[in-house]
Design an enzyme around this catalytic site. Structure first.
Site, PDB file in Angstrom:
ATOM      1  N   THR A   1     -25.203  24.141 -31.464  1.00  0.00           N
ATOM      2  CA  THR A   1     -25.917  24.131 -29.480  1.00  0.00           C
ATOM      3  C   THR A   1     -26.579  23.287 -29.145  1.00  0.00           C
ATOM      4  OG1 THR A   1     -23.916  25.982 -30.092  1.00  0.00           O
ATOM      5  CG2 THR A   1     -25.188  25.334 -27.738  1.00  0.00           C
TER       6      THR A   1
ATOM      7  N   LYS B   1     -30.021  37.134 -35.188  1.00  0.00           N
ATOM      8  CA  LYS B   1     -29.920  37.355 -33.778  1.00  0.00           C
ATOM      9  C   LYS B   1     -28.917  38.287 -33.599  1.00  0.00           C
ATOM     10  CE  LYS B   1     -25.760  34.337 -32.183  1.00  0.00           C
ATOM     11  NZ  LYS B   1     -24.975  32.551 -32.177  1.00  0.00           N
TER      12      LYS B   1
ATOM     13  N   THR C   1     -28.094  28.316 -34.045  1.00  0.00           N
ATOM     14  CA  THR C   1     -28.346  29.683 -33.472  1.00  0.00           C
ATOM     15  C   THR C   1     -28.030  31.030 -34.965  1.00  0.00           C
ATOM     16  OG1 THR C   1     -26.527  30.414 -32.047  1.00  0.00           O
ATOM     17  CG2 THR C   1     -28.777  29.705 -31.243  1.00  0.00           C
ATOM     18  N   ASP C   2     -26.761  30.183 -34.906  1.00  0.00           N
ATOM     19  CA  ASP C   2     -25.603  31.777 -35.827  1.00  0.00           C
ATOM     20  C   ASP C   2     -26.250  31.910 -37.560  1.00  0.00           C
ATOM     21  OD1 ASP C   2     -23.853  31.243 -34.451  1.00  0.00           O
ATOM     22  OD2 ASP C   2     -21.898  31.248 -35.244  1.00  0.00           O
TER      23      ASP C   2
HETATM   24  N1  ASP Z   1     -22.054  28.528 -33.912  1.00  0.00           N
HETATM   25  C1  ASP Z   1     -22.848  27.724 -34.024  1.00  0.00           C
HETATM   26  C2  ASP Z   1     -24.000  27.432 -34.544  1.00  0.00           C
HETATM   27  O1  ASP Z   1     -24.474  28.082 -35.081  1.00  0.00           O
HETATM   28  C3  ASP Z   1     -23.641  28.623 -32.439  1.00  0.00           C
HETATM   29  C4  ASP Z   1     -25.057  27.836 -32.012  1.00  0.00           C
HETATM   30  O2  ASP Z   1     -25.217  26.628 -32.649  1.00  0.00           O
HETATM   31  O3  ASP Z   1     -25.642  28.729 -31.514  1.00  0.00           O
HETATM   32  O4  ASP Z   1     -23.902  26.878 -35.192  1.00  0.00           O
END
Ligand code: ASP
Length: 416
Positions: A86, A239, A162-163
């Site tokens: 993101t 997370k 973040t995942d």
């Molecule tokens: N699904 C995304 C990822 O981990 C979520 C994010 O970037 O926060 O790439």
């Protein structure tokens, strides 16, 4: 009405005004993504559309702003390596979905304040959502980071989804002895939303990248407010929320410290490895064929049997409570360790420490040869297993390493 997808427009209809970016429409409605992040669908009949800024002009202006920034004398050099997620995403006007398609330069265009902190160079290593990361991508990323450090970077920022950020950060933490900060950063909400955390997280990450914290860290919002970011140690972070901006938490440890967003000041509470204390080294061999298996009540021991028979080289079990599985899983643990497949037992509680000396099943798990994961997070135990088995083939030596603390993944004494 001369506008196209991606333009910023003002739509007026029946005395109501909507301002935002034009999104693709399949219904004939004018779809506008507003600053709130929500879409409005407006019937075109009787609506007046005024273009506020053309998509191409917005892109040009942002590019120009960054190109005009000359390297500033005396500022440290920071490399941004972007992997996607993101933080490096923008709205895809074809689908209306958030996709990862920004390069590192685009991050600078979007957050010009960064250029006050350091002179940046950047590379997009990947453009993927982090659920698509793989062990060999960690290796490639680690090599790219080391290359940047060899080329004189004073700090590294890794922009990451973040995942699975905690897996990649832990992996790099094991793979690299670093003399400079390596900072992972992401965002929970994309840049087009007013509550986006991308700018604040990136600015705080840049502060850490030029600090003397020469470890692999994850820098993200501390609280729901915009006051500070936490500096988490890569091997202790997780997370813990699907959408909150303060989703990242240090588990079984405090964060190393905090960055005050308004002053940029860093305060630390834990001791940490300082800049230039370590010499640069890369240990990037990894054994990808390792599994993290969650035990659930009544689940069949065949699950463990599958991994043994499928040729897995190491197994981490996420057991219950102090580190338990049901009695009928124990013969499979024994079968694994007899075949020189190390087994680490961790806990679904996440908080606290494994202690298999209290209950019978725990004692039997130890007799079967399992290693107590102490206060390690299950995912970190998995990454450590992959890394250790990549480095060392001898079973007893590998078990020795798995029991030792390498990167502060095991605390001597857990918090209460
Ligand atoms: N699904 C995304 C990822 O981990 C979520 C994010 O970037 O926060 O790439």
């Amino acid at each position: 009405m001369d506008y196209e997808e991606g333009d910023r427009v003002k739509v007026e209809k029946s005395g109501v005004e909507y301002e935002g970016i034009v999104m693709p429409s399949t219904t004939g409605h004018i779809i506008v993504k507003m600053v709130s992040g929500y879409n409005a669908g407006i019937e075109p009949e009787g609506a007046t559309v005024t273009v506020v800024q053309k998509k191409t002009d917005m892109e040009e202006a942002a590019k120009k702003a960054v190109n005009e920034v000359k390297p500033k004398k005396g500022l440290p050099k920071v490399s941004i390596l972007s992997t996607g997620g993101t933080i490096a995403s923008k709205i895809d006007y074809r689908t209306g979905a958030v996709t990862s398609q920004f390069s590192a330069d685009d991050i600078l265009q979007a957050i010009p304040e960064l250029t006050e902190i350091a002179n940046f160079s950047g590379k997009a290593i990947y453009n993927i959502l982090s659920e698509n990361m793989k062990a060999d991508y960690w290796q490639e990323l680690a090599r790219a980071v080391v290359e940047e450090i060899k080329n004189g970077a004073d700090g590294i920022i890794v922009a990451h989804g973040t995942d699975t950020m905690m897996y990649s950060a832990a992996a790099l933490s094991f793979m690299i002895d670093t003399p400079v900060p390596i900072v992972f950063v992401g965002s929970q909400r994309s840049a087009d939303r007013p509550s986006s955390d991308n700018a604040m997280n990136a600015i705080c990450a840049a502060k850490v990248a030029v600090s003397d914290i020469a470890e692999v860290t994850v820098v993200m919002h501390s609280e729901s407010s915009d006051d500070k970011c936490s500096i988490h140690r890569a091997t202790k972070v997780r997370k813990m929320h699907t959408s909150r901006r303060d989703a990242f938490r240090s588990i079984n440890s405090e964060p190393i410290g905090y960055v005050d967003y308004s002053t940029g000041e860093i305060t630390t509470g834990l001791s940490y490895v300082k800049r230039n204390e370590r010499e640069l080294a890369l240990m990037d061999s990894i054994e990808p064929k390792c599994a993290l298996v969650k035990f659930t009540p009544g689940s069949s021991p065949d699950i463990l049997g599958f991994f043994i028979d499928a040729g897995y080289k190491g197994i981490v079990i996420e057991g219950t409570g102090l580190g338990h599985v049901s009695t009928d899983w124990i013969p499979q643990i024994e079968r694994a360790t007899e075949q020189k497949i190390p087994v680490i037992i961790t806990s679904q509680c996440l908080n606290g420490r494994i202690c298999d000396r209290v209950y019978d099943t725990g004692r039997d798990i130890l007799k079967a040869g399992a290693i107590e994961g102490e206060d390690m997070l299950p995912e970190v135990a998995l990454v450590k297993m992959m890394w250790t088995l990549g480095q060392i083939q001898n079973y007893d030596d590998a078990v020795d390493i798995l029991k030792q603390d390498i990167r502060c993944e095991i605390n001597e004494r857990s918090l209460e």
